[in-house]
Design a protein around this motif. Sequence first.
Motif, PDB file in Angstrom:
ATOM      1  N   ASN A 107       0.833  -1.196   0.000  1.00 20.42           N
ATOM      2  CA  ASN A 107       0.000   0.000   0.000  1.00 20.42           C
ATOM      3  C   ASN A 107       0.871   1.251   0.000  1.00 20.42           C
ATOM      4  O   ASN A 107       1.962   1.268   0.571  1.00 20.42           O
ATOM      5  CB  ASN A 107      -0.914  -0.021   1.222  1.00 20.42           C
ATOM      6  N   ASP A 109       0.549   4.064   1.532  1.00 19.31           N
ATOM      7  CA  ASP A 109       0.805   4.569   2.877  1.00 19.31           C
ATOM      8  C   ASP A 109       1.931   3.790   3.557  1.00 19.31           C
ATOM      9  O   ASP A 109       2.753   4.367   4.278  1.00 19.31           O
ATOM     10  CB  ASP A 109      -0.465   4.491   3.723  1.00 19.31           C
ATOM     11  N   ASN A 112       5.262   4.981   1.951  1.00 19.86           N
ATOM     12  CA  ASN A 112       5.666   6.299   2.440  1.00 19.86           C
ATOM     13  C   ASN A 112       6.194   6.230   3.875  1.00 19.86           C
ATOM     14  O   ASN A 112       7.217   6.844   4.211  1.00 19.86           O
ATOM     15  CB  ASN A 112       4.492   7.270   2.367  1.00 19.86           C
ATOM     16  N   ALA A 113       5.498   5.481   4.736  1.00 14.78           N
ATOM     17  CA  ALA A 113       5.901   5.404   6.140  1.00 14.78           C
ATOM     18  C   ALA A 113       7.235   4.688   6.301  1.00 14.78           C
ATOM     19  O   ALA A 113       8.106   5.134   7.064  1.00 14.78           O
ATOM     20  CB  ALA A 113       4.815   4.697   6.955  1.00 14.78           C
TER      21      ALA A 113
END
Length: 269
Positions: A107, A109, A112-113
């Motif tokens: 995913n 997200d 990015n994390a």
Amino acid sequence: QAEIDEINRKIDAALKSGRARRRKRTDEDDANVDEMIVELRKRMREAAYRDIDDNKDRLPAIHKLSMLPDVIEELSKPPLYEALLDNNIVESIRLWLEPLDDGSLPNLDIQNAMLDSLGKLPIRRDHLRESGIGKIILFMSKCPRITEQNRRVCEHFVQQWSRMVLRLSDDYRDRRVKGASAASDTQHNLAARSAIVGASRAPGGIQVESGSGRGGERATARIPQRVATNYSVMPASSLSLSDNSATANRGANDKYKRVMQAMGKSKRR
């Protein structure tokens, strides 16, 4: 004097006991932190493996995504950075960034994390070797399905870690650029260009690949793709400081002579 000695003895005993309690409390805290990180790694691995199993069964892989807020909270604590690295948290981050068996990417997200956490952690050579994070980051830096921003972040990691592995300085002033003249490098450039293009160009910028068609060419054409180039050779300069100085002095002398001639003509008039 006896009372003073007794007071000093009690003070020393109190100070020693206080230091011992602080040291014991610090050791306990370290043990608790290590235990928490081990549990975090275990949960991250389980979430990654459960997503792999669900993906094989064609079910939604949401275990990592549901655990993501807890992981972000723990990875965003600077006092825990060294403890996280000592417990090889980078390996768990690698598991979260790896594609699933059907080739689907994590995913956005999660990407990015995890990339943001990698940028904050003070990663060293031994962490790269033990975790194997370099392979997945190199893959992400070249994967066309990764967003442009994340590809640039991964390319930065590749450059930074490569210099770390090769023990090269990050200071631009310490870098050395190899120079070469245009004449001596012509054949190398032609060979490199031929290897990159790999096909002849037809009028209009369309590349025609070799095949079984007429004249060894394929009947179909494809849109030319952008070629990413990386220049590592600096061309040699054809100008020298002495030539520039001589030219400047010659120009100044000519200008001075013209000014003096104009002044002489005005006086004669």
